[in-house]
Design an enzyme around this catalytic site. Structure first.
Site, short mmCIF file in Angstrom:
data_model
loop_
_atom_site.label_atom_id
_atom_site.label_comp_id
_atom_site.label_asym_id
_atom_site.label_seq_id
_atom_site.Cartn_x
_atom_site.Cartn_y
_atom_site.Cartn_z
N ASN A 193 0.86 -1.18 0.00
CA ASN A 193 0.00 0.00 0.00
C ASN A 193 0.90 1.24 0.00
O ASN A 193 1.43 1.62 1.04
CB ASN A 193 -0.90 -0.02 1.24
CG ASN A 193 -1.78 1.22 1.32
OD1 ASN A 193 -1.92 1.96 0.33
ND2 ASN A 193 -2.39 1.45 2.47
N LYS A 245 0.10 4.22 -0.41
CA LYS A 245 -0.59 5.42 0.11
C LYS A 245 -0.28 6.62 -0.80
O LYS A 245 -0.14 6.45 -2.00
CB LYS A 245 -0.19 5.70 1.56
CG LYS A 245 -0.28 4.46 2.45
CD LYS A 245 -0.16 4.79 3.91
CE LYS A 245 -0.06 3.51 4.71
NZ LYS A 245 -0.22 3.70 6.11
N HIS A 247 -9.72 1.26 4.55
CA HIS A 247 -8.46 1.47 5.28
C HIS A 247 -8.74 2.42 6.45
O HIS A 247 -9.55 3.35 6.32
CB HIS A 247 -7.40 2.06 4.35
CG HIS A 247 -6.03 2.02 4.96
ND1 HIS A 247 -5.61 2.94 5.89
CD2 HIS A 247 -5.00 1.15 4.79
CE1 HIS A 247 -4.38 2.64 6.27
NE2 HIS A 247 -3.97 1.56 5.62
N GLU A 289 -7.19 4.83 7.59
CA GLU A 289 -6.96 6.25 7.29
C GLU A 289 -8.19 6.85 6.58
O GLU A 289 -8.52 8.01 6.78
CB GLU A 289 -5.70 6.40 6.42
CG GLU A 289 -4.44 6.14 7.25
CD GLU A 289 -3.25 5.59 6.49
OE1 GLU A 289 -3.23 5.70 5.24
OE2 GLU A 289 -2.34 5.04 7.13
N GLU A 305 -5.98 -4.91 10.32
CA GLU A 305 -4.97 -3.90 10.60
C GLU A 305 -5.29 -3.18 11.90
O GLU A 305 -6.09 -2.22 11.89
CB GLU A 305 -4.91 -2.88 9.46
CG GLU A 305 -4.63 -3.49 8.11
CD GLU A 305 -3.97 -2.48 7.17
OE1 GLU A 305 -2.88 -2.76 6.68
OE2 GLU A 305 -4.56 -1.39 6.97
N GLY A 349 1.85 2.22 10.83
CA GLY A 349 2.80 3.32 10.69
C GLY A 349 3.43 3.76 12.01
O GLY A 349 4.03 4.82 12.10
N SER A 381 2.91 -2.22 10.48
CA SER A 381 4.37 -2.23 10.70
C SER A 381 5.04 -3.56 10.36
O SER A 381 5.98 -3.97 11.02
CB SER A 381 4.69 -1.79 12.13
OG SER A 381 4.22 -0.48 12.37
C1 PEP Z 1 -1.08 0.18 5.94
O1 PEP Z 1 -1.09 1.34 5.60
O2 PEP Z 1 -1.94 -0.58 5.52
C2 PEP Z 1 -0.02 -0.27 6.85
C3 PEP Z 1 -0.13 -1.43 7.41
O3 PEP Z 1 1.03 0.62 7.06
P1 PEP Z 1 2.43 0.27 7.79
O4 PEP Z 1 2.92 -1.02 7.21
O5 PEP Z 1 3.32 1.42 7.47
O6 PEP Z 1 2.13 0.13 9.24
#
Ligand code: PEP
Length: 253
Positions: free
Chosen positions: A9, A11, A97, A99, A169, A175, A215
């Site tokens: 992803n 983003k 997601h 976000e 998630e 993040g 992460s």
């Molecule tokens: C994501 O944006 O779906 C995500 C898991 O980000 P990160 O791996 O940076 O935590």
């Protein structure tokens, strides 16, 4: 065996040129992948056609949109409809997601509409769910995630549900550099699969890939993916670094 998936992803990161270079380099690395192992690049809208043509001759690689609108078409300036994604050959789309839920106030009901439109176009939704820290600390993560699944997915017929990919998630791990432990990930994935079994039956639930996101990096991917119900990862930050993402691809079961 269920499909094992490394989904990148990106983003809102990378210029077109940087994205093209990253894709080129990852593809050129020719990481060995079995037929059940799959890599998906969720790139920004303006890069979808380029990314799709990069992977056109690769059987283990696909491209996803990072979002779509919940209405079929019309006066929604700046939005992108599932039908538009279909018209340029896109096969997957991330929805829900955290976000988007947080910054764009997306609701479970809107996500249900998105899923219907995507499935209507033959696009597989990558449906994100996961709890905030306060819910995890209160110990109510299972019922929180179950509500997200129920309100967005339970209207589907089993043969529609079969087309879903789920990404668990936990918001506190996205993040932040803070990863759920392998045990926490497996526990929630088993719970999600149990909820899907109850609603859609064993065969369908056993066929749905459930990805972990939060992460994931080269150094922890293998341990996390080792969980019986963990079928790969949805990866943000580490998907922007060639070596990291390749290590994650190599960690797929
Ligand atoms: C994501 O944006 O779906 C995500 C898991 O980000 P990160 O791996 O940076 O935590």
């Amino acid at each position: 065996m269920r499909k094992q998936i490394a989904a990148a992803n990106w983003k809102m990161n990378l210029t077109y040129q940087q994205g093209e270079k990253l894709l080129d380099e990852i593809l050129k690395a020719k990481t060995p992948l079995d037929f059940h192992q799959h890599v998906i690049f969720a790139v920004p809208f303006p890069y979808l056609i380029m990314a799709n043509s990069e992977v056109a001759n690769e059987s283990n690689y696909s491209v996803a949109a990072q979002n779509c609108h919940h209405k079929k078409s019309g006066a929604f300036t700046g939005e992108v409809a599932p039908e538009m994604l279909y018209s340029i050959g896109i096969k997957y789309c991330i929805i829900g997601h955290s976000e988007r839920r947080e910054y764009f106030n997306e609701t479970n009901a809107q996500l249900a509409e998105k899923i219907d439109l995507l499935l209507g176009q033959g696009i597989q939704p990558i449906f994100c769910c996961g709890e905030p820290l306060s819910i995890r600390e209160a110990g109510s993560q299972n019922s929180y995630v179950e509500t997200q699944l129920a309100e967005s997915l339970f209207h589907l017929q089993p043969e529609q549900a079969e087309k879903l990919i789920i990404a668990y998630e936990p918001i506190w791990a996205i993040g932040t550099g803070k990863t759920a432990s392998a045990e926490q990930a497996q526990e929630m994935h088993a719970h999600i699969r149990a909820v899907l079994k109850e609603k859609f039956g064993n065969d369908i639930a056993d066929s749905i890939s459930i990805l972990y996101g939060g992460s994931v990096k080269g150094a922890n991917a293998r341990e996390i993916f080792n969980g019986e119900d963990v079928d790969g990862g949805l990866v943000g930050g580490a998907s922007l670094v060639k070596e990291e993402f390749i290590a994650i691809m190599e960690a797929l079961k």
